[in-house]
Scaffold this motif. Structure first.
Motif, PDB file in Angstrom:
ATOM      1  N   UNK A 134       0.827  -1.224   0.000  1.00  0.00           N
ATOM      2  CA  UNK A 134       0.000   0.000   0.000  1.00  0.00           C
ATOM      3  C   UNK A 134       0.858   1.269   0.000  1.00  0.00           C
ATOM      4  N   UNK A 135       2.103   1.164   0.428  1.00  0.00           N
ATOM      5  CA  UNK A 135       2.967   2.347   0.454  1.00  0.00           C
ATOM      6  C   UNK A 135       3.552   2.679  -0.927  1.00  0.00           C
ATOM      7  N   UNK A 136       3.449   1.733  -1.856  1.00  0.00           N
ATOM      8  CA  UNK A 136       4.146   1.884  -3.137  1.00  0.00           C
ATOM      9  C   UNK A 136       3.195   2.212  -4.287  1.00  0.00           C
ATOM     10  N   UNK A 137       2.045   2.809  -3.943  1.00  0.00           N
ATOM     11  CA  UNK A 137       1.048   3.078  -4.985  1.00  0.00           C
ATOM     12  C   UNK A 137       1.461   4.164  -5.967  1.00  0.00           C
ATOM     13  N   UNK A 138       2.375   5.052  -5.535  1.00  0.00           N
ATOM     14  CA  UNK A 138       2.766   6.159  -6.428  1.00  0.00           C
ATOM     15  C   UNK A 138       4.001   5.861  -7.259  1.00  0.00           C
ATOM     16  N   UNK A 139       4.447   4.621  -7.226  1.00  0.00           N
ATOM     17  CA  UNK A 139       5.619   4.269  -8.035  1.00  0.00           C
ATOM     18  C   UNK A 139       5.359   2.972  -8.808  1.00  0.00           C
ATOM     19  N   UNK A 140       5.924   2.916 -10.007  1.00  0.00           N
ATOM     20  CA  UNK A 140       5.778   1.689 -10.802  1.00  0.00           C
ATOM     21  C   UNK A 140       6.825   0.650 -10.396  1.00  0.00           C
TER      22      UNK A 140
END
Ligand SMILES: [Zn+2]
Length: 519
Positions: A134-140
């Motif tokens: 959930x912490x990595x939603x802004x990165x591919x």
């Protein structure tokens, strides 16, 4: 305004730390007593002030997950605490590199502990904690749990045991990648000739978002003490000239000229076409130098002429550094947003010791505004062969007209190196403990008390077969030199799985003496 805000933040963090220190004193005393009067004096009779100063010092060890898996968490912590006088673990949590993770590197002798079997075929790297997606939603970039050691969450496995002993735990995270990481190839840099490199671009928004996501995940998911960030990735001018110690001269592979860099250049009014043309000219200059084709005015003059004709070369280099420093700022802000008492440190790579141009790009006082502590690499044993390699590299291009020994002597004056061994003996002699002392003092003077200085101390860092191999006496002398210079602690490097136990004992002896100096 920013500076003022920072200082307010710092005061409140310091106050809060001293409150924490006060609350922890009971636990610290118990830990000291349990470890057999760790610092030499009777712990019960120690003045509160001295305990507080001991509490604030960080005697650190870099260590990867594999060592805890191979040898057992309690056993390793016992060795670190009782033999090495270590109170802070810098636990390699994210990397794909073998400098900080894995067992001894291939071809090197195993130390006298841990598994004696090479992990060269099984080593992979990744996130040795549990990634919470959930912490990595802004990165591919989606880095899975490191597959090489099974399901173990190394932070969870070490944290509780370390805390029970009163030891601090920092997660070390490093900009080192494996090409099979989902999303990473799209973030690779682009070189001078339009080819994809294997390093990630610090202007790529997905890369930027990844670093803040990773440190936020670690700081929110675990009761750690903070983060130590490693990024040894360097700028285009240094790479174009090979003006470092680790690399071959990588002229044509110079980066980065990707679309994100071009956008950043536009924002800063830097002409992309002119920068590219300048680096192409520099590439031509380096190639000719390596073929011994001397320009009619000499190598140095030709190089200076290029710098004058293409100021965009330096501008492009500064653009790279800007992104690297923005990452530091963003990581610092992300960690403090979770909890302002968490500490953030940065590793400053070894080239800072050798290259005066690089040194000019690293203003310690500026860096101190982005960090609670700085790990200044002052590896002295391997420093000998590394420094010699640096001199040979710059002596094969820009300073090709200067005899190498003279070039090194000149550089020694620029960098305040004192009387180190001559170039032909440097690799076998290593750099002295006095070098550690001077680099520590320079850093302390540079940061002006605005952050802690923790010199990186070389224990067992691999060197070529013919180069100096550090002894326990070397470990003792280098560690003590850092404390004598006034350091706020040390970080024993690069990793526990490279170190012999007698060298850890020697460092521990120096740490105990160093604490007495501070007390
Ligand atoms: Zn780029």
């Amino acid at each position: 305004m920013k500076k003022k805000d920072q200082s307010i933040k710092r005061i409140s963090a310091a106050e809060s730390n001293s409150r924490r220190a006060f609350l922890k004193n009971g636990a610290a005393l118990t830990a000291i007593a349990a470890s057999g009067s760790l610092f030499g004096a009777s712990p019960v009779s120690s003045a509160n002030a001295k305990v507080k100063s001991v509490e604030n010092m960080m005697h650190g060890m870099q260590i990867g997950a594999v060592s805890f898996v191979d040898e057992g968490v309690e056993k390793v912590l016992d060795i670190l605490q009782k033999r090495g006088a270590i109170n802070t673990i810098f636990l390699t949590t994210f990397t794909h590199g073998r400098g900080l993770a894995g067992r001894q590197i291939p071809g090197e002798k195993f130390p006298d502990h841990g598994s004696q079997e090479s992990d060269v075929k099984t080593f992979h790297g990744g996130n040795y904690a549990t990634p919470h997606m959930e912490f990595y939603q802004n990165t591919t970039i989606k880095v899975p749990h490191a597959p090489d050691l099974g399901d173990i969450d190394i932070v969870a496995a070490v944290l509780t045991a370390a805390k029970k002993r009163g030891m601090k735990v920092f997660c070390s995270v490093e900009d080192q990648w494996n090409s099979d990481v989902p999303g990473v190839k799209d973030c690779y840099e682009v070189d001078l000739y339009g080819r994809r490199a294997k390093t990630v671009c610090l202007y790529n928004p997905n890369v930027r978002a990844f670093w803040t996501a990773l440190v936020t995940d670690l700081c929110k998911s675990y009761d750690i003490d903070g983060i130590l960030l490693f990024n040894e990735h360097n700028g285009p001018l240094l790479n174009a000239l090979g003006a470092s110690h680790t690399q071959a001269i990588d002229y044509s592979g110079t980066t980065c000229f990707c679309e994100h860099h071009q956008r950043a250049a536009k924002e800063h009014g830097i002409n992309f076409e002119r920068a590219k043309e300048g680096f192409l000219m520099l590439d031509k200059f380096v190639k000719a130098a390596l073929k011994d084709q001397r320009p009619s005015d000499g190598y140095y003059v030709e190089f200076e002429r290029l710098m004058l004709n293409y100021p965009e070369i330096v501008a492009w280099d500064k653009l790279f550094d800007l992104a690297k420093h923005q990452v530091l700022e963003e990581v610092y802000a992300a960690v403090k947003a979770v909890n302002k008492n968490l500490q953030v440190g940065f590793h400053i790579e070894h080239v800072n010791s050798f290259n005066p141009y690089f040194r000019a790009t690293r203003n310690y006082e500026d860096l101190a505004a982005k960090a609670d502590f700085i790990k200044v690499v002052a590896y002295n044993n391997c420093g000998g062969e590394r420094y010699a390699q640096f001199i040979r590299n710059i002596g094969s291009t820009v300073f090709r007209d200067v005899p190498l020994e003279e070039l090194m002597r000149f550089n020694n004056h620029l960098l305040n190196y004192g009387n180190e061994a001559s170039l032909d003996k440097l690799a076998t002699a290593g750099l002295s403990a006095d070098y550690v002392f001077r680099e520590t003092q320079r850093a302390l003077a540079g940061v002006k008390g605005k952050c802690k200085i923790l010199p990186g101390i070389d224990i067992g860092i691999p060197t070529k077969a013919t180069s100096r191999k550090g002894s326990p006496e070397d470990a003792y002398a280098a560690t003590l030199a850092a404390y004598k210079a006034g350091a706020d602690g040390v970080i024993i490097s690069r990793k526990y799985s490279e170190m012999n136990l007698d060298a850890i004992d020697a460092a521990g002896k120096a740490i105990r003496e160093g604490v007495r100096l501070k007390g």
